[in-house]
Design an enzyme around this catalytic site. Structure first.
Site, PDB file in Angstrom:
ATOM      1  CB  SER A 154      16.502  44.015  52.880  1.00  0.00           C
ATOM      2  OG  SER A 154      16.345  45.406  52.832  1.00  0.00           O
ATOM      3  CE1 TYR A 167      21.849  45.144  53.634  1.00  0.00           C
ATOM      4  CE2 TYR A 167      19.934  45.937  52.432  1.00  0.00           C
ATOM      5  CZ  TYR A 167      20.484  45.377  53.577  1.00  0.00           C
ATOM      6  OH  TYR A 167      19.674  45.054  54.650  1.00  0.00           O
TER       7      TYR A 167
HETATM    8  N1  LIG Z   1      17.621  47.465  60.531  1.00  0.00           N
HETATM    9  C1  LIG Z   1      17.060  47.590  59.347  1.00  0.00           C
HETATM   10  O1  LIG Z   1      16.515  48.657  59.001  1.00  0.00           O
HETATM   11  C2  LIG Z   1      17.044  46.436  58.375  1.00  0.00           C
HETATM   12  C3  LIG Z   1      16.303  46.583  57.198  1.00  0.00           C
HETATM   13  C4  LIG Z   1      16.292  45.530  56.287  1.00  0.00           C
HETATM   14  C5  LIG Z   1      16.973  44.360  56.548  1.00  0.00           C
HETATM   15  N2  LIG Z   1      17.698  44.247  57.699  1.00  0.00           N
HETATM   16  C6  LIG Z   1      18.442  43.004  57.903  1.00  0.00           C
HETATM   17  O2  LIG Z   1      18.200  42.518  59.202  1.00  0.00           O
HETATM   18  C7  LIG Z   1      19.347  41.809  59.682  1.00  0.00           C
HETATM   19  C8  LIG Z   1      19.743  42.323  61.054  1.00  0.00           C
HETATM   20  O3  LIG Z   1      20.115  43.683  60.933  1.00  0.00           O
HETATM   21  P1  LIG Z   1      20.172  44.706  62.155  1.00  0.00           P
HETATM   22  O4  LIG Z   1      19.464  45.922  61.714  1.00  0.00           O
HETATM   23  O5  LIG Z   1      19.773  44.052  63.415  1.00  0.00           O
HETATM   24  O6  LIG Z   1      21.732  45.037  62.158  1.00  0.00           O
HETATM   25  P2  LIG Z   1      22.749  45.323  63.383  1.00  0.00           P
HETATM   26  O7  LIG Z   1      23.955  45.939  62.745  1.00  0.00           O
HETATM   27  O8  LIG Z   1      22.072  46.069  64.467  1.00  0.00           O
HETATM   28  O9  LIG Z   1      23.087  43.866  63.908  1.00  0.00           O
HETATM   29  C9  LIG Z   1      23.695  42.909  63.073  1.00  0.00           C
HETATM   30  C10 LIG Z   1      24.418  41.882  63.908  1.00  0.00           C
HETATM   31  O10 LIG Z   1      25.062  40.965  63.027  1.00  0.00           O
HETATM   32  C11 LIG Z   1      26.402  40.775  63.466  1.00  0.00           C
HETATM   33  N3  LIG Z   1      27.251  40.427  62.333  1.00  0.00           N
HETATM   34  C12 LIG Z   1      27.658  41.240  61.319  1.00  0.00           C
HETATM   35  N4  LIG Z   1      28.463  40.561  60.492  1.00  0.00           N
HETATM   36  C13 LIG Z   1      28.561  39.307  60.982  1.00  0.00           C
HETATM   37  C14 LIG Z   1      29.245  38.147  60.567  1.00  0.00           C
HETATM   38  N5  LIG Z   1      30.031  38.159  59.485  1.00  0.00           N
HETATM   39  N6  LIG Z   1      29.131  37.012  61.303  1.00  0.00           N
HETATM   40  C15 LIG Z   1      28.373  37.008  62.417  1.00  0.00           C
HETATM   41  N7  LIG Z   1      27.696  38.078  62.866  1.00  0.00           N
HETATM   42  C16 LIG Z   1      27.793  39.217  62.154  1.00  0.00           C
HETATM   43  C17 LIG Z   1      26.807  42.105  64.085  1.00  0.00           C
HETATM   44  O11 LIG Z   1      27.909  41.946  64.970  1.00  0.00           O
HETATM   45  C18 LIG Z   1      25.526  42.493  64.798  1.00  0.00           C
HETATM   46  O12 LIG Z   1      25.472  41.939  66.077  1.00  0.00           O
HETATM   47  C19 LIG Z   1      20.426  42.006  58.609  1.00  0.00           C
HETATM   48  O13 LIG Z   1      20.477  40.881  57.773  1.00  0.00           O
HETATM   49  C20 LIG Z   1      19.940  43.219  57.832  1.00  0.00           C
HETATM   50  O14 LIG Z   1      20.430  43.255  56.512  1.00  0.00           O
HETATM   51  C21 LIG Z   1      17.751  45.257  58.611  1.00  0.00           C
END
Ligand SMILES: NC(=O)c1ccc[n+]([C@@H]2O[C@H](COP(=O)([O-])OP(=O)(O)OC[C@H]3O[C@@H](n4cnc5c(N)ncnc54)[C@H](O)[C@@H]3O)[C@@H](O)[C@H]2O)c1
Length: 310
Positions: A154, A167
């Site tokens: 991230s 986080y």
């Molecule tokens: N969206 C952002 O702004 C952002 C920014 C920085 C990093 N990220 C990282 O990107 C990745 C994806 O995030 P996103 O924004 O798509 O989130 P999201 O919440 O839209 O999707 C995350 C998915 O992961 C699944 N999940 C959660 N816990 C789980 C577990 N224990 N086992 C299996 N599946 C699990 C959820 O059910 C969901 O389908 C994450 O690692 C997040 O930290 C996202």
């Protein structure tokens, strides 16, 4: 191609390759799954959200070109389940070429309000989930002529934000793990990309556990106006897999945070935090939290999870 950094990596032609995507039911994972499917990949979609996986399967099967799509309900933090997952995928697909450790959860609370139970949960998903993926799939990735791993860190794996101790700890750890693993993989046919997204418009903020709903609402409003579409983030990630890019910054905030930290390793963090607090219009909530921090930790008021021993 061989450069001074070592042999060129990456999977230039993704069609026909087998990709495993964790967290594939929603957000960036779902966009990655759709884009890889459109490129002709066979897909093993992994998520806790079994209904979401069902929706993904219905959506993609209609658009397929005869590829195989399997869905796997699994918690990436669950070691036994992840150990069973790798052979389960290989039994169905015969091989694994691309592993995307994308599943992750947000968390927003000051350190005094962060219970050890919450620490266990977030470290379990965001850090152990990535380690489990790499650990259990590595023997199969090593068998492929060319393979690639993508780990989602991230912007908060570059910049330390208040309210994000848990986080940030996991995302800095994913970065350190990935950078060290990248060096170990130099002499192999396995490439690795660590991704540092800024704001991407997914459900992550709404799904984030936190102790200040007002703060999360304001962040969510900022996301609605400014965050990058998950499809664009997915396209950038897939391009990095094709090129074998070791490190990928996604969205302007990540470039800004990275630039400030390189320019001024200590002051750069403060400058970024101050700018983010102004941009998100949360100055008042930040001041309230600083006051609370003192009350709970120094004066021992209510809400101090440390005094409760949890
Ligand atoms: N969206 C952002 O702004 C952002 C920014 C920085 C990093 N990220 C990282 O990107 C990745 C994806 O995030 P996103 O924004 O798509 O989130 P999201 O919440 O839209 O999707 C995350 C998915 O992961 C699944 N999940 C959660 N816990 C789980 C577990 N224990 N086992 C299996 N599946 C699990 C959820 O059910 C969901 O389908 C994450 O690692 C997040 O930290 C996202």
């Amino acid at each position: 191609m061989v450069s001074w950094l070592g042999p060129g990596k990456g999977i230039r032609v993704l069609g026909g390759k087998v990709a495993v995507v964790t967290g594939a039911a929603n957000g960036i994972g779902r966009a990655l799954a759709s884009a890889l499917w459109a490129k002709g990949c066979h897909l093993a979609a992994v998520d806790l959200d079994c209904d979401g996986l069902g929706n993904l399967q219905r959506e993609l099967t209609d658009k397929g070109r005869g590829q195989l799509l399997t869905t796997h309900c699994a918690d990436v933090a669950d070691r036994e389940r992840m150990q069973r997952l790798a052979p389960e995928v290989v039994e169905a697909h015969g091989a694994v070429h691309l592993l995307i450790n994308n599943a992750g959860i947000g968390y927003e609370a000051a350190f005094p309000q962060t219970s050890l139970k919450d620490w266990d949960h977030i470290v379990g998903v965001n850090l152990w989930g990535v380690i489990h993926g790499c650990h259990f799939f590595m023997p199969y990735l090593a068998k492929a002529e060319r393979a690639h791993i993508v780990n989602l860190s991230s912007l908060f794996g570059i910049v330390g934000m208040p309210g994000q101790t848990a986080y940030s700890a996991t995302k800095f750890a994913v970065r350190g793990f990935s950078e060290a693993l990248f060096e170990e993989l130099r002499a192999t046919s396995i490439g690795l990309t660590v991704v540092h997204p800024g704001a991407v418009a997914t459900n992550i903020i709404d799904a984030t556990k936190g102790d200040d709903p007002e703060l999360l609402q304001r962040v969510s409003r900022w996301y609605e106006r400014n965050a990058m579409r998950p499809e664009k983030a997915a396209a950038l990630i897939i391009h990095s897999v094709e090129k074998g890019t070791p490190r990928l910054l996604v969205a302007a905030e990540s470039y800004f945070g990275d630039f400030l930290r390189r320019l001024m390793p200590t002051a750069g963090n403060k400058l970024f935090v101050d700018a983010a607090i102004r941009l998100l219009s949360v100055e008042d909530l930040r001041a309230k939290r600083s006051k609370q921090w003192r009350e709970t930790m120094v004066e021992g008021g209510p809400g101090n999870s440390h005094q409760r021993g949890i």
